[in-house]
Structures are given as C-alpha cells and as structure tokens.
Design a protein around this motif. Structure first.
Motif, PDB file in Angstrom:
ATOM      1  N   VAL A 101       0.667  -1.236  -0.029  1.00 51.82           N
ATOM      2  CA  VAL A 101       0.110  -0.083  -0.065  1.00 51.82           C
ATOM      3  C   VAL A 101       0.994   1.327  -0.001  1.00 51.82           C
ATOM      4  O   VAL A 101       1.716   1.433   0.921  1.00 51.82           O
ATOM      5  N   ILE A 102       0.853   1.884  -1.083  1.00 55.10           N
ATOM      6  CA  ILE A 102       1.597   3.304  -1.171  1.00 55.10           C
ATOM      7  C   ILE A 102       0.952   4.150  -0.248  1.00 55.10           C
ATOM      8  O   ILE A 102      -0.187   4.464  -0.397  1.00 55.10           O
ATOM      9  N   SER A 103       1.865   4.826   0.704  1.00 54.42           N
ATOM     10  CA  SER A 103       1.286   5.728   1.625  1.00 54.42           C
ATOM     11  C   SER A 103       1.187   7.236   1.123  1.00 54.42           C
ATOM     12  O   SER A 103       1.771   7.648   0.011  1.00 54.42           O
ATOM     13  N   TRP A 104       0.361   7.882   1.571  1.00 53.66           N
ATOM     14  CA  TRP A 104       0.111   9.411   1.200  1.00 53.66           C
ATOM     15  C   TRP A 104       1.433  10.054   1.575  1.00 53.66           C
ATOM     16  O   TRP A 104       1.382  11.164   0.796  1.00 53.66           O
ATOM     17  N   LYS A 105       2.198   9.432   2.325  1.00 53.39           N
ATOM     18  CA  LYS A 105       3.272  10.297   2.670  1.00 53.39           C
ATOM     19  C   LYS A 105       4.358  10.137   1.534  1.00 53.39           C
ATOM     20  O   LYS A 105       5.466  10.919   1.622  1.00 53.39           O
ATOM     21  N   CYS A 106       4.134   9.263   0.604  1.00 52.36           N
ATOM     22  CA  CYS A 106       5.120   8.816  -0.321  1.00 52.36           C
ATOM     23  C   CYS A 106       5.448   9.961  -1.493  1.00 52.36           C
ATOM     24  O   CYS A 106       4.326  10.293  -1.924  1.00 52.36           O
ATOM     25  N   PRO A 107       6.703  10.321  -1.767  1.00 48.33           N
ATOM     26  CA  PRO A 107       6.968  11.402  -2.386  1.00 48.33           C
ATOM     27  C   PRO A 107       7.099  10.897  -4.358  1.00 48.33           C
ATOM     28  O   PRO A 107       7.091  11.722  -4.980  1.00 48.33           O
ATOM     29  N   ARG A 108       6.896   9.618  -4.388  1.00 49.79           N
ATOM     30  CA  ARG A 108       6.943   9.043  -5.735  1.00 49.79           C
ATOM     31  C   ARG A 108       5.836   9.753  -6.740  1.00 49.79           C
ATOM     32  O   ARG A 108       6.101   9.494  -7.906  1.00 49.79           O
ATOM     33  N   THR A 109       4.749  10.046  -6.217  1.00 45.55           N
ATOM     34  CA  THR A 109       3.608  10.549  -7.022  1.00 45.55           C
ATOM     35  C   THR A 109       3.775  12.202  -7.475  1.00 45.55           C
ATOM     36  O   THR A 109       2.961  12.566  -8.106  1.00 45.55           O
ATOM     37  N   ALA A 110       4.568  12.707  -6.963  1.00 45.85           N
ATOM     38  CA  ALA A 110       4.776  14.105  -7.239  1.00 45.85           C
ATOM     39  C   ALA A 110       4.881  14.572  -8.589  1.00 45.85           C
ATOM     40  O   ALA A 110       4.233  15.276  -9.277  1.00 45.85           O
ATOM     41  N   SER A 111       5.658  13.735  -9.112  1.00 43.76           N
ATOM     42  CA  SER A 111       6.057  13.856 -10.705  1.00 43.76           C
ATOM     43  C   SER A 111       5.000  13.550 -11.513  1.00 43.76           C
ATOM     44  O   SER A 111       4.512  14.017 -12.432  1.00 43.76           O
ATOM     45  N   VAL A 112       4.063  12.418 -11.032  1.00 46.39           N
ATOM     46  CA  VAL A 112       2.928  12.057 -11.625  1.00 46.39           C
ATOM     47  C   VAL A 112       1.853  13.080 -11.787  1.00 46.39           C
ATOM     48  O   VAL A 112       1.338  13.495 -12.939  1.00 46.39           O
ATOM     49  N   MET A 113       1.620  13.739 -10.680  1.00 49.19           N
ATOM     50  CA  MET A 113       0.753  14.829 -10.687  1.00 49.19           C
ATOM     51  C   MET A 113       1.187  16.078 -11.387  1.00 49.19           C
ATOM     52  O   MET A 113       0.725  16.729 -12.285  1.00 49.19           O
ATOM     53  N   ALA A 114       2.496  16.189 -11.534  1.00 47.42           N
ATOM     54  CA  ALA A 114       3.101  17.426 -12.105  1.00 47.42           C
ATOM     55  C   ALA A 114       2.705  17.144 -13.760  1.00 47.42           C
ATOM     56  O   ALA A 114       2.631  18.168 -14.451  1.00 47.42           O
ATOM     57  N   ASP A 115       2.699  15.952 -14.252  1.00 52.81           N
ATOM     58  CA  ASP A 115       2.625  15.507 -15.550  1.00 52.81           C
ATOM     59  C   ASP A 115       1.181  15.182 -15.832  1.00 52.81           C
ATOM     60  O   ASP A 115       0.983  14.442 -16.862  1.00 52.81           O
ATOM     61  N   LEU A 142      -2.311   5.021  -8.973  1.00 51.37           N
ATOM     62  CA  LEU A 142      -2.929   4.116  -9.919  1.00 51.37           C
ATOM     63  C   LEU A 142      -1.925   4.391 -11.305  1.00 51.37           C
ATOM     64  O   LEU A 142      -1.674   3.511 -11.908  1.00 51.37           O
ATOM     65  N   ILE A 143      -1.787   5.408 -11.557  1.00 56.61           N
ATOM     66  CA  ILE A 143      -0.991   6.358 -12.763  1.00 56.61           C
ATOM     67  C   ILE A 143       0.619   5.779 -12.602  1.00 56.61           C
ATOM     68  O   ILE A 143       1.232   5.112 -13.521  1.00 56.61           O
ATOM     69  N   TRP A 144       1.147   5.985 -11.230  1.00 55.88           N
ATOM     70  CA  TRP A 144       2.294   5.371 -11.238  1.00 55.88           C
ATOM     71  C   TRP A 144       2.384   3.585 -11.177  1.00 55.88           C
ATOM     72  O   TRP A 144       3.506   3.382 -11.904  1.00 55.88           O
ATOM     73  N   LEU A 145       1.465   2.941 -10.727  1.00 57.46           N
ATOM     74  CA  LEU A 145       1.646   1.586 -11.094  1.00 57.46           C
ATOM     75  C   LEU A 145       1.231   1.372 -12.365  1.00 57.46           C
ATOM     76  O   LEU A 145       2.068   0.396 -12.793  1.00 57.46           O
ATOM     77  N   LYS A 146       0.400   1.813 -13.131  1.00 60.21           N
ATOM     78  CA  LYS A 146       0.320   1.654 -14.684  1.00 60.21           C
ATOM     79  C   LYS A 146       1.615   2.057 -15.585  1.00 60.21           C
ATOM     80  O   LYS A 146       2.251   1.149 -16.380  1.00 60.21           O
ATOM     81  N   GLU A 147       2.323   2.948 -15.109  1.00 55.03           N
ATOM     82  CA  GLU A 147       3.554   3.559 -15.769  1.00 55.03           C
ATOM     83  C   GLU A 147       4.898   2.638 -15.356  1.00 55.03           C
ATOM     84  O   GLU A 147       5.923   2.397 -16.092  1.00 55.03           O
TER      85      GLU A 147
END
Length: 484
Positions: A101-115, A142-147
C-alpha cells in the motif's frame, strides 16, 4: 441495549486503535498502538504501509480491551473500520496483494501529478471529481503503477482502499467504502459514481472497483481467522464506514451548512452541504470536495498549515521549555499582549510547494517585541486566514455560517479559539469530545445494525458538550455550554 457496544477499528497514520462505543456515544474501552510507514524495497525514501503489521496491531488492541469490556459487562454487537483516505492497492483473483500500500506520505507520485496534463486537464479533473490537486491522491498512485508496474495492473482484479482492505481481511468480502472513494479524485462528484471520463483518460477499467457501499451497510460477518486475531466471536456483523474526516464531521454534531474546523498541524475547514460549485473549486488553492457520509450531500473544504506554524515558533522560541508546560507558558505570555500585538504582524505562509510560496514574514518588530508578541501575532494571522477561508467556503458551498464548530488538538487552545471568534465575528464551539471520528463511525454502525431508524436518530441519542467562545468577549476564558 445499554451494555451493547460497537468496536471501531481506527487505522490512523500515527496510531491504530480499537475503541468500544455504546449506543449513547460513550467510550467504554480503548487501546492504542503507534503506527508508521515502512521504507519501500525499491527506494528507502518511499513510504508504504505494511498491512499485515497493521492487522496485527489492530488485533492486539482489540484483545487488550476485552478485560475492560468484561468489567463493564459490555457485549460487542458489531465492528466497523475507519481510516485515512486515498491509500490502497491492487489485489489478484485470489485476494493476494500485488503491491504494498503506497502511503500518502510517499513522494513518488509528485512527478505524476506534475505531468497529469498528458492524461487530462487538471482543472477538468477537479471540476468532475471535486477533489483538489494533492500528490497523494489515489489517481496518481494508480497511474504510477500503470507506468512503472504495468504487469501488476494487468493481473489485478480489484483495487481496495485501506479501510476496505481491512474489511476484506475481516469478512472475505470485497467492497468500496463510499467516503473513501470520495477522496480518490476518480469519481464524478455529482453522480457519486466512478467517472467514466476520468477512468478512460487514465486507462483504468471501472471493473477494478467493487460495489460502492454507503456507511452503515452490513458488509459481511467476522470470519474465524480474523475472529481469532481480534479475540472476538466469529459471526459478528461488520459494517461499512470509511474516511475519518467524514465521520469526524458527523460525530462533531454538525448539521447541514454548519462548518467544522478540524484544527491540528493542518486546519481543514469543511461543511456538510446539499450544494457545491465544482467550477468554483479550481479558483481556490487548497480546495477540495468529498462525498458526505449521507448520500446526496457533499463536504466541500479548504486546508492550510496551522498548528505547524505554531510548532515552528515553539521550536524556535521556547525550545528549552519543559514539554509538559510549554503550551501553557506560550498562552500565558501571549495573553499579556494586547490585541493587534503592538503592531507586530505575521504572514504565516511557511510552506513551499503546491499549497504555499514560502513567503512567510514578520513585521512591526521593535526592541520591545517579546516572544509572546510573536506567538499572538501567529494566532491572529492564522485566525484571519480562517476568516478568509470561511468566506471562500461559503461561496463554494452556497451557504452562510451562523457559527463554527472546532474539533481536534487546536480546539483546546482557549486563547486561539477566542481570537478565531473575533476574526470570523461568529460564535465558536469547541467540542469537548476528542473522539469525534470514532463516535461518528460507531453511530453509523448502530444505525446499520438496526438500533436506530437513521444516522441522525442515532446521533440524537448522544449528548454533545462544547465550550462556547463569543466574538468580542473581553473575558478570554471559555463559557461552558451544553447542547445536542
């Protein structure tokens, strides 16, 4: 019925708890254990939740309250689960987690939102979903997992939010808590269903999400393995709850169009409303709108850094003060400072990023300025921020507030409460009960178990205590107030 209780399993980001609540809203037993994310295997700076560890802690908490329940001659008649929003993961056909479960604290999705614009216009995304642009939203996970892990998405049959993952472990039933879905940025806010438009844009099949269940729905019964973990009898009904914010609103006693401020490190100002102007949301940074626990209603809101600013001042100016007395000292010193702080002003914009510019500032300083001036200036600046946010929320939700209810840690600061009442020129009611989320979830559970004809009827059985702060009061001490 007086001795019947519902056990609320509350999975928070800081603590997990098992709390038994009776039909009159009284807490009969409570156990708490700390909760924390784990570093991801791929990158130690990423954050994930370990579901097995969370279940183990919930089981331990539940077993620990048995003695208190026995002493109170209490009978557990049901279970319900509440949690923080947005987080979840993919499951295969056998019910195995395909990824942590990817936490809401995780920074990995910042680039997804930016794009995100490569999938959908961000303003359009908020107009449809209501939810603001926060890097932790479910859509970006979900987009991060897809990509990055498309083979897992291909194998997945289900996405479950964290409350539903716990419910699945309890009952074996896959479901979607309605209020959790409302945090995802994947819904059509007005229809209350997953948006075909958004899902098509990001390439997610709607079949990934199980049936959406309203709060109070009986999802299934406690299975034998989970019963052994919790130390409770198998066969107990498990009802749907979901996102903690919605149940805090309900548990606070707030009616329709009665705004509630959850005051902590962040302040979240929300209201239960029959109307929301989703087009207006895009014009207000930090705005969002989620589904209310009651179908057909909405929870528009705004959020900003609040006690986080005060904590910065505490660390800067009262660093050597004993932690047991520091907050009392801070208030005592600020109370000696007159309103207006002798011209000392603060701009409390300390954030850098999507919700702030890092343009914080202090002005009007002199050789006579004390740290009490700085603290009071921060309280007054944050109260003015609240006043502006309340005006914006009234515009978004198309209502006019007659008073403000405050819950959370910040509600215990009587000086700040009075300053807020003066700033918004409306009475402020600080809720005495700390466990408004748990209370709201328990009341919906009792409704779902047939003990009450409606959630509102369940809430009518609860006595709410408040401290009342009237605008313009010369006496900064709270005026005791009681009411439902």
């Amino acid at each position: 019925m007086a001795n019947d209780v519902v056990v609320v399993l509350d999975c928070g980001a800081t603590n997990v708890r098992a709390i038994a609540v009776d039909a009159n809203g009284r807490i009969v037993a409570k156990s708490v254990l700390s909760n924390a994310t784990q570093p991801a295997q791929e990158n130690p700076t990423w954050h994930v939740w370990a579901l097995d560890e969370i279940m183990g802690k919930l089981g331990r908490c539940c077993r620990e309250i048995r003695e208190a329940l026995n002493g109170a001659d209490a009978r557990v008649v049901g279970l319900t689960v509440t949690s923080f929003g947005v987080d979840g993961t993919l499951l295969d056909a056998e019910g195995n987690l395909l990824y942590p479960v990817i936490s809401w604290k995780c920074p990995r999705t910042a680039s997804v939102m930016a794009d995100i614009r490569k999938y959908i216009d961000p303003d359009r995304l908020q107009r449809v979903s209501g939810v603001g642009h926060f890097t932790f939203n479910t859509i970006y996970k979900l987009i991060w997992l897809k990509e990055n892990r498309p083979e897992l998405v291909a194998r997945a049959t289900t996405w479950l939010f964290i409350s539903s993952l716990i419910n699945f472990r309890l009952t074996g039933v896959r479901s979607t808590d309605r209020t959790m879905a409302g945090t995802s940025q994947l819904l059509d806010l007005n229809s209350g269903t997953f948006s075909e438009e958004i899902l098509a844009c990001v390439g997610i099949e709607p079949t990934l999400f199980p049936s959406m269940e309203a709060p109070g729905t009986v999802l299934g019964t406690l299975q034998s393995e989970a019963a052994g973990l919790l130390g409770l009898p198998a066969g107990l009904p498990v009802t749907s709850s979901g996102h903690d914010t919605q149940f805090a609103l309900f548990g606070s006693g707030a009616g329709m169009n009665q705004p509630v401020l959850s005051s902590g490190t962040w302040e979240i100002l929300m209201v239960r409303s029959a109307h929301v102007d989703t087009a207006a949301l895009t014009g207000f940074p930090g705005s969002t709108c989620e589904l209310d626990a009651t179908p057909g209603y909405f929870n528009p809101g705004l959020q900003w850094l609040a006690s986080g600013v005060l904590e910065w001042l505490r660390e800067t100016c009262w660093k050597d003060t004993d932690s047991a007395t520091v907050y009392t000292r801070m208030m005592e010193e600020a109370e000696k400072v007159p309103r207006g702080c002798n011209g000392v002003r603060m701009i409390p914009d300390l954030l850098i990023g999507e919700l702030g510019s890092g343009a914080g500032a202090l002005s009007g300083l002199s050789i006579a300025t004390s740290r009490g001036h700085l603290y009071r200036a921060a309280l007054e600046a944050l109260a003015e921020k609240l006043a502006g946010q309340l005006r914006e929320l009234e515009e978004i939700g198309r209502f006019e507030a007659s008073e403000l209810i405050i819950v959370g840690g910040g509600s215990k600061n009587h000086l700040w409460n009075q300053i807020k009442a003066d700033a918004i020129q409306r009475p402020v009611r600080a809720v005495a009960e700390n466990e408004t989320t748990v209370l709201g979830a328990a009341l919906y559970a009792f409704f779902g178990l047939g003990r009450f004809s409606s959630p509102d009827a369940a809430r009518a059985s609860v006595h709410h205590d408040y401290a009342l702060f009237e605008p313009g009061s010369a006496d900064l001490q709270p005026i005791p107030s009681q009411g439902n």
